[in-house]
Design an enzyme around this catalytic site. Structure first.
Site: not given
Length: 229
Positions: A225, A184, A155, A207
């Site tokens: 690493k 997970a 948004h 990101r």
């Protein structure tokens, strides 16, 4: 019977541990036999879904003309796929989509999304979410745990004189290379890109862009690493 079903699923030489009981094997035979039967019926009416195809109970497929699924793929119970988008949903050969996963290609019908593409032999655990409005591309031979989430849309919020909900969205898309392992609970935000051979730690928030063979973890994720170090 289980070996026969495994052969159909493309796992002809799949080893079965000797400690697995006959009753457990019988239950698996019933489960996957019913999935194969459902998939056979469904593929008759949907030409873009290739047989053999395994489909669990309670699967919801919306915009079927936008869904392409290659042979030997397993869609487990209560998966929801809403393929309303420009490119639709394309799932490769011998993939696994775990129970209760949701694929949602469009957040609003006023701005149609781009869609999702998953390569061959890629598997996702239960309860994963694919928000594919900005476009998601996932490579071959990717393995992912439960509760992995992809959000390929953001948004806008820079205008202080307008409500955030009225400022529209931005879309960069998300891409995952081949031969990756995603732990997970990992979250991929819009614009996230990881190369081939990457490992993403559980609950990481990804990101930005990462190259090949990185081990990534943290909030926000960073390189911990290199795999070949």
């Amino acid at each position: 019977m289980l070996k026969f079903l495994l052969k159909i699923a493309g796992k002809k030489d799949f080893p079965i541990d000797k400690s697995v009981s006959s009753l457990y094997v019988a239950r698996l035979c019933v489960k996957y036999g019913l999935m194969l039967f459902r998939g056979a019926l469904f593929s008759v009416f949907c030409k873009k879904i290739q047989f053999p195809f395994f489909m669990g109970a309670g699967v919801s497929l919306l915009m079927k003309n936008k869904i392409s699924i290659d042979r030997k793929t397993k869609i487990h119970s209560h998966v929801k796929i809403d393929a309303l988008s420009i490119n639709g949903v394309c799932v490769g050969e011998s993939c696994v989509i775990g129970e209760n996963c949701i694929i949602e290609c469009t957040g609003s019908i006023s701005n149609i999304g781009k869609g999702l593409k998953i390569g061959n032999r890629t598997s996702f655990g239960r309860n994963c979410f694919f928000g594919a409005a900005g476009g998601i591309e996932i490579g071959d031979d990717v393995i992912a745990g439960e509760y992995v989430r992809f959000h390929s849309e953001n948004h806008n919020f820079s205008d202080m004189n307008r409500l955030i909900k009225d400022q529209g969205v931005s879309r960069k898309g998300i891409s995952v290379g081949n031969n990756c392992w995603i732990g997970a609970g990992a979250v991929f935000l819009d614009g996230a890109k990881i190369g081939n051979g990457c490992v993403v730690a559980a609950n990481a928030v990804v990101r930005g862009s990462f190259g090949d063979n990185c081990v990534i973890g943290g909030i926000p994720a960073k390189i911990l690493k290199e795999r070949d170090s």
